[in-house]
Design an enzyme around this catalytic site. Structure first.
Site, mmCIF file in Angstrom:
data_model
loop_
_atom_site.group_PDB
_atom_site.id
_atom_site.type_symbol
_atom_site.label_atom_id
_atom_site.label_comp_id
_atom_site.label_asym_id
_atom_site.label_seq_id
_atom_site.Cartn_x
_atom_site.Cartn_y
_atom_site.Cartn_z
ATOM 1 N N ASP A 1 49.366 20.229 -60.984
ATOM 2 C CA ASP A 1 49.846 21.206 -60.008
ATOM 3 C C ASP A 1 49.067 20.955 -58.626
ATOM 4 O O ASP A 1 49.576 20.892 -57.586
ATOM 5 C CB ASP A 1 49.674 22.558 -60.386
ATOM 6 C CG ASP A 1 50.795 22.794 -61.578
ATOM 7 O OD1 ASP A 1 51.688 22.122 -61.493
ATOM 8 O OD2 ASP A 1 50.416 23.896 -62.229
ATOM 9 N N GLY B 1 51.590 29.305 -63.634
ATOM 10 C CA GLY B 1 52.848 28.771 -63.813
ATOM 11 C C GLY B 1 53.095 27.753 -62.904
ATOM 12 O O GLY B 1 52.456 27.887 -61.747
HETATM 13 N N1 LIG Z 1 39.305 13.501 -66.452
HETATM 14 C C1 LIG Z 1 39.700 13.330 -65.078
HETATM 15 N N2 LIG Z 1 39.008 12.966 -64.290
HETATM 16 C C2 LIG Z 1 39.289 12.734 -63.191
HETATM 17 N N3 LIG Z 1 40.383 13.011 -62.407
HETATM 18 C C3 LIG Z 1 41.352 13.591 -63.253
HETATM 19 C C4 LIG Z 1 41.182 13.928 -64.676
HETATM 20 N N4 LIG Z 1 42.136 14.472 -65.314
HETATM 21 C C5 LIG Z 1 43.010 14.675 -64.397
HETATM 22 N N5 LIG Z 1 42.506 14.245 -63.024
HETATM 23 C C6 LIG Z 1 42.979 14.228 -61.774
HETATM 24 O O1 LIG Z 1 44.463 14.874 -61.719
HETATM 25 C C7 LIG Z 1 45.416 14.375 -61.664
HETATM 26 C C8 LIG Z 1 46.695 14.775 -62.553
HETATM 27 O O2 LIG Z 1 46.001 14.635 -63.942
HETATM 28 P P1 LIG Z 1 46.987 14.138 -65.053
HETATM 29 O O3 LIG Z 1 47.378 12.859 -64.848
HETATM 30 O O4 LIG Z 1 46.332 14.744 -66.349
HETATM 31 O O5 LIG Z 1 48.564 14.910 -64.801
HETATM 32 P P2 LIG Z 1 49.286 16.038 -65.878
HETATM 33 O O6 LIG Z 1 49.256 15.307 -67.064
HETATM 34 O O7 LIG Z 1 50.792 16.245 -65.074
HETATM 35 O O8 LIG Z 1 48.450 17.360 -65.845
HETATM 36 P P3 LIG Z 1 48.787 18.868 -66.103
HETATM 37 O O9 LIG Z 1 48.572 18.916 -67.715
HETATM 38 O O10 LIG Z 1 48.095 19.721 -65.128
HETATM 39 O O11 LIG Z 1 50.455 18.750 -65.808
HETATM 40 C C9 LIG Z 1 45.168 12.851 -61.739
HETATM 41 O O12 LIG Z 1 45.990 11.905 -61.018
HETATM 42 C C10 LIG Z 1 43.772 12.856 -61.348
HETATM 43 O O13 LIG Z 1 43.653 12.732 -59.913
#
Ligand SMILES: Nc1ncnc2c1ncn2[C@@H]1O[C@H](COP(=O)(O)OP(=O)(O)OP(=O)(O)O)[C@@H](O)[C@H]1O
Ligand SMILES: [Mg+2]
Length: 311
Positions: free
Chosen positions: A255, A39
């Site tokens: 998170d 969560g």
């Molecule tokens: N494939 C990847 N390679 C490298 N870093 C990643 C990758 N995916 C996510 N990250 C890291 O994690 C951070 C947050 O990921 P993302 O932008 O996917 O957020 P989100 O969509 O809010 O994720 P979540 O699904 O956990 O809520 C990114 O800014 C990056 O630092």
């Protein structure tokens, strides 16, 4: 209360297991399950702990699964302020099919809350002292009004804490209309806030600016997965790439990123460092399988690489 307080209205227990092959109509023999707390806000607290920081996690908990959740968080050494509710904490199931290495994530609906239960969370915060940052993350369960994060923003102002909200849609809009310190949308969430179907990277800055210009939000951090992230304030735009790593699972990346940023904020780091430390924590989480969050040594290494621009 610790300086950082997280709030989770819809926590869960994530039960992870593996099977040889997922096929219908047969009994599937699973490996010993691993149970982990899950969560939004709960994950932020867990990632902060992994990074060597402390926070107080306020969360709703009920039934035998709620007791299990409380035990698991106690074992991880996370300070908790539990709001009991009349129901069972939800349990999600994550199954890896070893033949294809595919991960199946079965998310259960969160149980509904009544007004005494969700109001109790606001009351705890209202009567607390010492919180400098309040982090609210995750969806709102049934029964909780859509303006809940707006009410939370009001409480945060009263107790002089900075509110960070990581959610989407109407609940996020309500928070922003009351006034928040920081939001962390991904590209899809920013598009939604900006009222467009889809955003491409070159339009991100103008979209974020127009959101800031409407007022009510001091800082927007737009995370773009492997492409990096941007931090935008009224008068600054800071960008950073994500380090290239071997990605195993992105569960909990958002998170962990929020956890890294809020911890960096309590240490008085610059905006660039806050962004880089957040990215380092998010990316470090993607290096681990399943629902496992970041390891501190990976975060420190990636942070140093970003600072030296060796990415
Ligand atoms: N494939 C990847 N390679 C490298 N870093 C990643 C990758 N995916 C996510 N990250 C890291 O994690 C951070 C947050 O990921 P993302 O932008 O996917 O957020 P989100 O969509 O809010 O994720 P979540 O699904 O956990 O809520 C990114 O800014 C990056 O630092
Ligand atoms: Mg997210």
């Amino acid at each position: 209360m610790q300086k950082i307080v997280t709030l989770t209205l819809n926590p869960a227990i994530d039960k992870s297991t593996t099977v040889n092959t997922i096929v219908p109509d047969r009994k599937l023999r699973c490996s010993n399950p691993v149970f982990e707390p899950g969560g939004g806000g709960v994950n932020v607290s867990r990632a902060i702990k992994k990074l060597g920081g402390e926070s107080t996690a306020i969360y709703i908990s009920g039934g035998y699964s709620g007791k299990h959740l409380e035990d698991l968080l106690r074992l991880e050494g996370i300070e908790s302020s539990v709001v009991a509710f009349d129901g069972q904490t939800r349990e999600n199931l994550i199954v890896v099919d070893e033949s294809s290495n595919s991960q199946y994530r079965f998310g259960m609906p969160g149980p509904a809350l009544n007004k005494f239960e969700w109001r109790k969370c606001l009351e705890i915060l209202q009567h607390s002292s010492g919180a400098e940052y309040i982090v609210a993350s995750g969806s709102l369960p049934e029964g909780v009004p859509e303006d809940f994060f707006g009410q939370l923003a009001c409480v945060a102002k009263k107790v002089n804490a900075k509110l960070i909200v990581d959610t989407s849609g109407e609940p996020l809009r309500y928070a922003m209309s009351e006034g928040v310190f920081m939001i962390k949308p991904n590209l899809g969430e920013l598009s939604n806030l900006h009222g467009v179907e889809e955003l491409i990277e070159k339009d991100v800055i103008s979209a974020a600016r127009s959101v800031i210009d409407k007022g009510g939000t001091e800082v927007i951090v737009i995370s773009m997965g492997a492409s990096g992230a941007m931090l935008i304030t009224k008068d600054q735009v800071i960008e950073s790439p994500s380090p290239t790593v071997k990605k195993r699972s992105t569960v909990g990346a958002g998170d962990s990123m929020v956890a890294g940023m809020v911890l960096a904020l309590t240490k008085g780091l610059t905006w660039l460092e806050v962004l880089q430390y957040g990215i380092a924590a998010g990316t470090a989480t993607t290096m681990n399988p399943g629902t496992e969050l970041c390891k501190k040594e990976d975060v420190e290494k990636l942070y140093e690489c970003l600072k030296a621009k060796k990415v």
